[in-house]
Design an enzyme around this catalytic site. Structure first.
Site, PDB file in Angstrom:
ATOM      1  N   HIS A  35       0.205   2.219  12.172  1.00 44.43           N
ATOM      2  CA  HIS A  35      -0.652   3.400  12.284  1.00 44.43           C
ATOM      3  C   HIS A  35      -0.929   3.736  13.744  1.00 44.43           C
ATOM      4  O   HIS A  35      -0.927   2.854  14.619  1.00 44.43           O
ATOM      5  CB  HIS A  35      -2.008   3.158  11.601  1.00 44.43           C
ATOM      6  CG  HIS A  35      -1.934   3.075  10.119  1.00 44.43           C
ATOM      7  ND1 HIS A  35      -2.049   4.178   9.302  1.00 44.43           N
ATOM      8  CD2 HIS A  35      -1.765   2.011   9.291  1.00 44.43           C
ATOM      9  CE1 HIS A  35      -1.950   3.802   8.042  1.00 44.43           C
ATOM     10  NE2 HIS A  35      -1.781   2.488   8.004  1.00 44.43           N
ATOM     11  N   HIS A  51       0.821  -1.204   0.000  1.00 44.36           N
ATOM     12  CA  HIS A  51       0.000   0.000   0.000  1.00 44.36           C
ATOM     13  C   HIS A  51       0.859   1.260   0.000  1.00 44.36           C
ATOM     14  O   HIS A  51       1.919   1.313   0.637  1.00 44.36           O
ATOM     15  CB  HIS A  51      -0.955  -0.007   1.185  1.00 44.36           C
ATOM     16  CG  HIS A  51      -2.083  -0.985   1.017  1.00 44.36           C
ATOM     17  ND1 HIS A  51      -2.914  -1.356   2.045  1.00 44.36           N
ATOM     18  CD2 HIS A  51      -2.518  -1.681  -0.076  1.00 44.36           C
ATOM     19  CE1 HIS A  51      -3.803  -2.233   1.609  1.00 44.36           C
ATOM     20  NE2 HIS A  51      -3.580  -2.448   0.331  1.00 44.36           N
TER      21      HIS A  51
END
Length: 283
Positions: A173, A56
């Site tokens: 994250h 990603h």
């Protein structure tokens, strides 16, 4: 082994892992290469390798520019879709950087080619570390996008969940606060969730990262690792672990959408800010 936690973009983390005797460094998930190189220069280390957890853009988009700026840079991962990949890794493969050992753990779920990296150091009392990307996060996990719930269960519970409990978890994250709010919905009577949520709120107020956690802690409050626990099964109405996980993922998506719906215009603005889109040229 020294780990530099580098917040970038909206809520991503890059990491710089430094072998303190040789001063060799390895980067994990390069999204903003210039920011990484600033820290490499400040630390006075030689960056030789990039470990990418998955393809990603917010984890791999910086690889191409970094490889251009550092000729000879080795970019490793398990998915051919990773930018500037120089060699594809296999599950169970081991690497070494000075005294630092790296075991490559294929953890499909978020993507089919997601790789987590388990690191430890020879003759060192410090605990090992796992760089889990979007497979496992503090009190949560990434969305199951490219595989089955059964494969994701195997990645989370049987691969990552069986690492030593003292293992430090460095995820991709800063989603801890939202993850814990969902965990509290799943297990409202879990005192570990309540305590961690209170702690995370204070960290959020102080704008301080919540990474790393430890795997032992995650087993106490992360519902995605607690799929065999009675309260979690009761919340989902399922018993089979993979089915429990599948319902949890679905319920979490609904919870996040209700908590903070992101309009298409806002998504486009964020994409422009991060360089994913470019403005059309005037005719």
């Amino acid at each position: 082994m020294k780990v530099k936690v580098i917040p970038v973009l909206e809520d991503n983390y890059m990491y710089l892992v430094i072998e303190e005797h040789t001063r060799e460094a390895v980067a994990v998930d390069v999204a903003v290469p210039k920011r990484l190189l600033e820290i490499v220069g400040r630390e006075g280390v030689s960056l030789t390798t990039v470990l990418t957890t998955h393809h990603h853009w917010d984890h791999a988009r910086g690889n191409t520019e970094l490889a251009r700026l550092l000729p000879g840079l080795v970019v490793l991962g398990a998915d051919e879709r990773i930018c500037a990949l120089t060699r594809r890794l296999a599950h169970g493969e081991e690497l070494r950087f000075g005294a630092i050992h790296v075991r490559c753990l294929l953890t499909p779920g978020h993507t089919s080619g997601h790789m987590s990296y388990f690191l430890w150091e020879d003759e060192c009392l410090d605990p090992p570390a796992v760089f889990s990307g979007d497979a496992l996060s503090v009190a949560g996990c990434g969305s199951c996008l490219e595989t089955t719930a059964q494969q994701m269960y195997h990645s989370l519970v049987e691969t990552l969940g069986t690492l030593p409990p003292e293992t430090k978890v460095f995820c991709g994250h800063e989603h801890t606060l939202g993850n814990l709010e969902f965990a509290q919905k799943v297990e409202p009577c879990n005192n570990h969730v309540k305590a961690k949520l209170s702690w995370a709120k204070k960290r959020d107020e102080d704008d301080v990262p919540t990474v790393p956690s430890t795997l032992g802690e995650e087993l106490l409050y992360n519902p995605f690792l607690r799929v065999a626990e009675e309260p979690v099964c009761k919340f989902t109405g399922k018993v089979a672990p993979a089915e429990v996980l599948e319902v949890l993922c679905r319920e979490r998506a609904s919870f996040e959408q209700a908590a903070e719906p992101l309009q298409p215009q806002a998504r486009a603005l964020l994409a422009l800010q991060w360089g994913l889109l470019s403005m059309p040229r005037p005719k």
